[in-house]
Design a protein around this motif. Structure first.
Motif, PDB file in Angstrom:
ATOM      1  N   UNK A  36       0.833  -1.209   0.000  1.00 24.28           N
ATOM      2  CA  UNK A  36       0.000   0.000   0.000  1.00 24.28           C
ATOM      3  C   UNK A  36       0.863   1.252   0.000  1.00 24.28           C
ATOM      4  N   UNK A  37       1.978   1.219   0.730  1.00 22.60           N
ATOM      5  CA  UNK A  37       2.900   2.364   0.755  1.00 22.60           C
ATOM      6  C   UNK A  37       3.524   2.557  -0.628  1.00 22.60           C
ATOM      7  N   UNK A  38       3.984   1.468  -1.236  1.00 27.98           N
ATOM      8  CA  UNK A  38       4.571   1.565  -2.575  1.00 27.98           C
ATOM      9  C   UNK A  38       3.563   2.095  -3.587  1.00 27.98           C
ATOM     10  N   UNK A  39       2.304   1.674  -3.455  1.00 30.09           N
ATOM     11  CA  UNK A  39       1.267   2.160  -4.363  1.00 30.09           C
ATOM     12  C   UNK A  39       1.031   3.650  -4.145  1.00 30.09           C
ATOM     13  N   UNK A  40       0.961   4.077  -2.895  1.00 29.02           N
ATOM     14  CA  UNK A  40       0.775   5.506  -2.596  1.00 29.02           C
ATOM     15  C   UNK A  40       1.950   6.337  -3.100  1.00 29.02           C
ATOM     16  N   UNK A  41       3.155   5.789  -2.970  1.00 30.69           N
ATOM     17  CA  UNK A  41       4.370   6.490  -3.411  1.00 30.69           C
ATOM     18  C   UNK A  41       4.631   6.358  -4.906  1.00 30.69           C
ATOM     19  N   UNK A  43       5.744   3.822  -6.432  1.00 25.60           N
ATOM     20  CA  UNK A  43       7.044   3.153  -6.556  1.00 25.60           C
ATOM     21  C   UNK A  43       6.893   1.913  -7.440  1.00 25.60           C
ATOM     22  N   UNK A  44       6.810   2.141  -8.749  1.00 28.25           N
ATOM     23  CA  UNK A  44       6.557   1.049  -9.680  1.00 28.25           C
ATOM     24  C   UNK A  44       7.731   0.073  -9.771  1.00 28.25           C
ATOM     25  N   UNK A  45       8.937   0.502  -9.435  1.00 28.83           N
ATOM     26  CA  UNK A  45      10.086  -0.426  -9.469  1.00 28.83           C
ATOM     27  C   UNK A  45       9.905  -1.541  -8.450  1.00 28.83           C
ATOM     28  N   UNK A  46       9.493  -1.197  -7.236  1.00 28.29           N
ATOM     29  CA  UNK A  46       9.281  -2.220  -6.207  1.00 28.29           C
ATOM     30  C   UNK A  46       8.035  -3.050  -6.510  1.00 28.29           C
ATOM     31  N   UNK A  47       6.985  -2.399  -7.022  1.00 25.60           N
ATOM     32  CA  UNK A  47       5.761  -3.122  -7.367  1.00 25.60           C
ATOM     33  C   UNK A  47       5.998  -4.086  -8.524  1.00 25.60           C
ATOM     34  N   UNK A  48       6.836  -3.711  -9.467  1.00 25.21           N
ATOM     35  CA  UNK A  48       7.130  -4.592 -10.598  1.00 25.21           C
ATOM     36  C   UNK A  48       7.772  -5.895 -10.124  1.00 25.21           C
ATOM     37  N   UNK A  49       8.588  -5.799  -9.094  1.00 26.31           N
ATOM     38  CA  UNK A  49       9.213  -6.996  -8.516  1.00 26.31           C
ATOM     39  C   UNK A  49       8.172  -7.832  -7.774  1.00 26.31           C
ATOM     40  N   UNK A  50       7.274  -7.165  -7.041  1.00 26.70           N
ATOM     41  CA  UNK A  50       6.256  -7.856  -6.260  1.00 26.70           C
ATOM     42  C   UNK A  50       5.217  -8.546  -7.138  1.00 26.70           C
ATOM     43  N   UNK A  64      -7.416  -5.843 -15.586  1.00 23.33           N
ATOM     44  CA  UNK A  64      -6.261  -5.760 -16.472  1.00 23.33           C
ATOM     45  C   UNK A  64      -5.078  -6.498 -15.878  1.00 23.33           C
ATOM     46  N   UNK A  65      -3.982  -6.476 -16.618  1.00 23.74           N
ATOM     47  CA  UNK A  65      -2.780  -7.220 -16.229  1.00 23.74           C
ATOM     48  C   UNK A  65      -1.723  -6.285 -15.648  1.00 23.74           C
ATOM     49  N   UNK A  66      -0.606  -6.863 -15.300  1.00 20.30           N
ATOM     50  CA  UNK A  66       0.485  -6.181 -14.604  1.00 20.30           C
ATOM     51  C   UNK A  66       0.935  -4.901 -15.300  1.00 20.30           C
ATOM     52  N   UNK A  67       1.223  -4.973 -16.593  1.00 15.73           N
ATOM     53  CA  UNK A  67       1.775  -3.805 -17.287  1.00 15.73           C
ATOM     54  C   UNK A  67       0.830  -2.608 -17.210  1.00 15.73           C
ATOM     55  N   UNK A  68      -0.459  -2.850 -17.390  1.00 14.91           N
ATOM     56  CA  UNK A  68      -1.414  -1.744 -17.329  1.00 14.91           C
ATOM     57  C   UNK A  68      -1.531  -1.201 -15.910  1.00 14.91           C
ATOM     58  N   UNK A  69      -1.536  -2.083 -14.899  1.00 13.76           N
ATOM     59  CA  UNK A  69      -1.609  -1.619 -13.506  1.00 13.76           C
ATOM     60  C   UNK A  69      -0.414  -0.729 -13.183  1.00 13.76           C
ATOM     61  N   UNK A  70       0.768  -1.153 -13.580  1.00 17.56           N
ATOM     62  CA  UNK A  70       1.962  -0.353 -13.315  1.00 17.56           C
ATOM     63  C   UNK A  70       1.895   0.993 -14.039  1.00 17.56           C
ATOM     64  N   UNK A  71       1.406   1.008 -15.269  1.00 17.74           N
ATOM     65  CA  UNK A  71       1.282   2.261 -16.029  1.00 17.74           C
ATOM     66  C   UNK A  71       0.259   3.191 -15.377  1.00 17.74           C
ATOM     67  N   UNK A  72      -0.843   2.629 -14.900  1.00 11.46           N
ATOM     68  CA  UNK A  72      -1.871   3.416 -14.210  1.00 11.46           C
ATOM     69  C   UNK A  72      -1.287   4.060 -12.956  1.00 11.46           C
ATOM     70  N   UNK A  73      -0.505   3.299 -12.205  1.00 13.21           N
ATOM     71  CA  UNK A  73       0.112   3.822 -10.982  1.00 13.21           C
ATOM     72  C   UNK A  73       1.150   4.882 -11.335  1.00 13.21           C
ATOM     73  N   UNK A  74       1.999   4.579 -12.286  1.00 14.37           N
ATOM     74  CA  UNK A  74       3.078   5.499 -12.679  1.00 14.37           C
ATOM     75  C   UNK A  74       2.511   6.816 -13.207  1.00 14.37           C
ATOM     76  N   UNK A  78      -4.759   6.546 -11.580  1.00 13.93           N
ATOM     77  CA  UNK A  78      -5.283   6.183 -10.260  1.00 13.93           C
ATOM     78  C   UNK A  78      -4.109   6.348  -9.286  1.00 13.93           C
ATOM     79  N   UNK A  79      -4.281   7.241  -8.338  1.00 17.81           N
ATOM     80  CA  UNK A  79      -3.276   7.421  -7.294  1.00 17.81           C
ATOM     81  C   UNK A  79      -3.862   6.878  -6.004  1.00 17.81           C
ATOM     82  N   UNK A  80      -3.296   5.785  -5.552  1.00 14.41           N
ATOM     83  CA  UNK A  80      -3.726   5.152  -4.302  1.00 14.41           C
ATOM     84  C   UNK A  80      -3.154   5.984  -3.156  1.00 14.41           C
ATOM     85  N   UNK A  81      -3.790   7.088  -2.886  1.00  7.69           N
ATOM     86  CA  UNK A  81      -3.263   8.091  -1.959  1.00  7.69           C
ATOM     87  C   UNK A  81      -3.084   7.550  -0.548  1.00  7.69           C
ATOM     88  N   UNK A  82      -4.105   6.844  -0.044  1.00  8.75           N
ATOM     89  CA  UNK A  82      -4.009   6.310   1.320  1.00  8.75           C
ATOM     90  C   UNK A  82      -4.974   5.142   1.477  1.00  8.75           C
TER      91      UNK A  82
END
Length: 149
Positions: A36-41, A43-50, A64-74, A78-82
């Protein structure tokens, strides 16, 4: 006498198994919280590993799949603020684990801040020495919803 020993032996086996699972459940709870912290921040590098390469993500607006989720976060579309976690439960099935979080999510979606109650289901699988997330599903619930432990 054997009929008295057998139940005690079974109880000991179950208790030992439960004690052995506790550190893994604690590890997964910490990993979920860190996610949740990585999503709020963003931090797609750490999420990509997870996130497992074949991971799926289910939201209110689609799946959707991983690539789209990471792009949405980056991108911040969608900003998972808290994510305020009210309750968490972990169930282990060998090298697979399901983590349920009951959360209030404050997010910025397409520039608008929103708050929603969710039960989030996360599926993890141990691969070598790491946990990989296979699935993240948001289920809309009432704020009175409780996770049954």
């Amino acid at each position: 006498m054997l009929k008295h020993i057998a139940p005690l032996l079974l109880l000991t086996i179950f208790a030992t198994h439960a004690i052995a699972e506790e550190p893994i459940a604690t590890e997964l709870k910490a990993l979920s919280a860190q996610k949740w912290v990585w999503m709020a921040d963003k931090d797609v590098e750490k999420l990509e590993i997870l996130f497992h390469d074949k991971a799926k993500f289910v939201h209110m607006s689609g799946s959707w799949k991983k690539d789209r989720e990471l792009e949405i976060i980056k991108s911040g579309s969608i900003w998972y603020k808290n994510a305020n976690v009210h309750d968490i439960a972990v169930e282990l099935f060998g090298d697979t684990a399901i983590v349920w979080n009951r959360i209030t999510l404050v997010a910025v979606v397409r520039g608008k801040e929103v708050s929603n109650e969710f039960t989030v289901t996360e599926v993890y699988q141990r691969q070598e020495d790491d946990w990989k997330m296979l699935d993240l599903t948001f289920s809309s619930v009432r704020d009175s919803h409780a996770i049954e432990h």
